[in-house]
Scaffold this motif. Structure first.
Motif, PDB file in Angstrom:
ATOM      1  N   TYR A 138      14.873 -57.228 -19.631  1.00 48.97           N
ATOM      2  CA  TYR A 138      15.624 -56.127 -19.031  1.00 48.97           C
ATOM      3  C   TYR A 138      16.290 -55.266 -20.103  1.00 48.97           C
ATOM      4  O   TYR A 138      16.515 -55.700 -21.235  1.00 48.97           O
ATOM      5  CB  TYR A 138      16.730 -56.657 -18.115  1.00 48.97           C
ATOM      6  CG  TYR A 138      16.266 -57.216 -16.798  1.00 48.97           C
ATOM      7  CD1 TYR A 138      15.446 -56.491 -15.942  1.00 48.97           C
ATOM      8  CD2 TYR A 138      16.685 -58.484 -16.390  1.00 48.97           C
ATOM      9  CE1 TYR A 138      15.041 -57.011 -14.727  1.00 48.97           C
ATOM     10  CE2 TYR A 138      16.286 -59.014 -15.174  1.00 48.97           C
ATOM     11  CZ  TYR A 138      15.463 -58.272 -14.342  1.00 48.97           C
ATOM     12  OH  TYR A 138      15.070 -58.791 -13.141  1.00 48.97           O
ATOM     13  N   LEU A 188      19.629 -49.432  -9.040  1.00 50.63           N
ATOM     14  CA  LEU A 188      18.996 -50.487  -8.264  1.00 50.63           C
ATOM     15  C   LEU A 188      20.056 -51.322  -7.548  1.00 50.63           C
ATOM     16  O   LEU A 188      21.122 -51.601  -8.110  1.00 50.63           O
ATOM     17  CB  LEU A 188      18.175 -51.398  -9.179  1.00 50.63           C
ATOM     18  CG  LEU A 188      16.872 -50.830  -9.743  1.00 50.63           C
ATOM     19  CD1 LEU A 188      16.334 -51.751 -10.840  1.00 50.63           C
ATOM     20  CD2 LEU A 188      15.830 -50.652  -8.654  1.00 50.63           C
ATOM     21  N   ASP A 214      12.282 -48.219 -10.224  1.00 54.55           N
ATOM     22  CA  ASP A 214      13.190 -47.936 -11.329  1.00 54.55           C
ATOM     23  C   ASP A 214      12.808 -46.663 -12.085  1.00 54.55           C
ATOM     24  O   ASP A 214      13.672 -45.914 -12.536  1.00 54.55           O
ATOM     25  CB  ASP A 214      13.160 -49.141 -12.278  1.00 54.55           C
ATOM     26  CG  ASP A 214      14.324 -49.163 -13.244  1.00 54.55           C
ATOM     27  OD1 ASP A 214      15.329 -48.507 -12.966  1.00 54.55           O
ATOM     28  OD2 ASP A 214      14.219 -49.839 -14.274  1.00 54.55           O
ATOM     29  N   GLY A 235      17.499 -52.644 -15.604  1.00 57.21           N
ATOM     30  CA  GLY A 235      16.162 -52.752 -15.028  1.00 57.21           C
ATOM     31  C   GLY A 235      15.158 -53.157 -16.086  1.00 57.21           C
ATOM     32  O   GLY A 235      15.505 -53.397 -17.247  1.00 57.21           O
TER      33      GLY A 235
END
Length: 281
Positions: A138, A188, A214, A235
């Motif tokens: 991430y 998100l 995303d 994300g």
């Protein structure tokens, strides 16, 4: 029967290849359309991959996937290290980042904001790769549009991904000529964003929470009619690279920073030689 490749006039090489990439994303989107709302995201992803790979088979390029599908989603995909194009000697070389469908859950549910993406760049002389594969799972992200950039250049203000959120929102509000209360921030909808959500709401801005997609969400602040002023949150790293390429082409900007999920991943990144990159934006 032998496959005949279409004759291509490469006098205007950049323009032709750009449209080839567009056709590849179009083919992926159209081939996945029949799976819209049918509850099978793997089938939609596979259909998009098949169509995109088929289009690349007709392109006279030497392309190598440096950021591909499959690793993050455990899905059928076009994988890192895969060669795309005809690889005819003398064809232009490209590093390719690819996601045939970002937002497979959306398409399986019949929801909006799925997108087919390709980012490609030719390595400059003396440079091994033109697109960097981020080693963390991430990344923390902050994306904004051209109006914010223009404002910061004129006023000398600056945004930083680690600055207090209330201060960040105040700068963006001035840049887009809104009150903070009238701003829309997209991110998100994930438990890991609990503290960020609380700070945004405490500052007075409203949120546009999305389940998936995303890349489209990060690009939204750079689109003139999106009504989204800022994108932030955590994300996927491959999506960060693809989104950054699109945002740059639209005149916006994106800051990102590796975000280890836990201490185990942090230690692995350090052991692999990425300690200095953990705080790099």
């Amino acid at each position: 029967m032998a496959l005949r490749l279409p004759k291509q006039d490469y006098r205007d090489i950049e323009r032709i290849i750009e449209f080839d990439f567009v056709r590849a994303t179009e083919a992926a989107a159209l081939n996945a359309l029949r799976w819209l709302g049918r509850g099978d995201k793997e089938a939609a992803d596979a259909a998009a991959c098949d169509a995109m790979r088929g289009m690349f088979d007709l392109m006279n390029i030497c392309g190598e996937v440096v950021i591909g599908e499959g690793i993050k989603d455990n899905a059928p995909g076009i994988f890192k290290g895969e060669q795309l194009g005809t690889w005819i000697p003398g064809s232009p070389q490209f590093d390719i980042a690819i996601d045939p469908i970002d937002g497979t859950t959306n398409i399986s549910k019949g929801a909006p904001n799925s997108i087919s993406c390709i980012a490609a760049a030719s390595p400059e002389e003396g440079v091994k790769v033109a697109l960097r594969d981020i080693p963390s799972f991430y990344m923390s992200k902050l994306a904004y549009g051209a109006r914010v950039i223009d404002y910061m250049k004129k006023r000398g203000d600056s945004l930083h991904i680690d600055m207090p959120i209330a201060e960040m929102l105040a700068i963006v509000a001035r840049a887009v000529d809104k009150r903070v209360q009238d701003m829309a921030v997209m991110m998100l909808d994930r438990p890991r964003h609990k503290e960020i959500v609380e700070q945004i709401r405490a500052a007075g801005a409203s949120l546009r929470m999305i389940g998936d997609g995303d890349i489209a969400a990060a690009i939204a602040p750079s689109l003139p009619d999106s009504d989204v002023d800022l994108y932030m949150g955590i994300g996927g790293s491959p999506e960060a690279v693809l989104a950054a390429a699109g945002i740059k082409s639209l005149g916006g900007d994106m800051q990102s920073k590796m975000w280890p999920r836990d201490e185990k991943e942090r230690k692995k990144l350090i052991a692999d030689g990425y300690e200095k990159d953990l705080d790099r934006v």
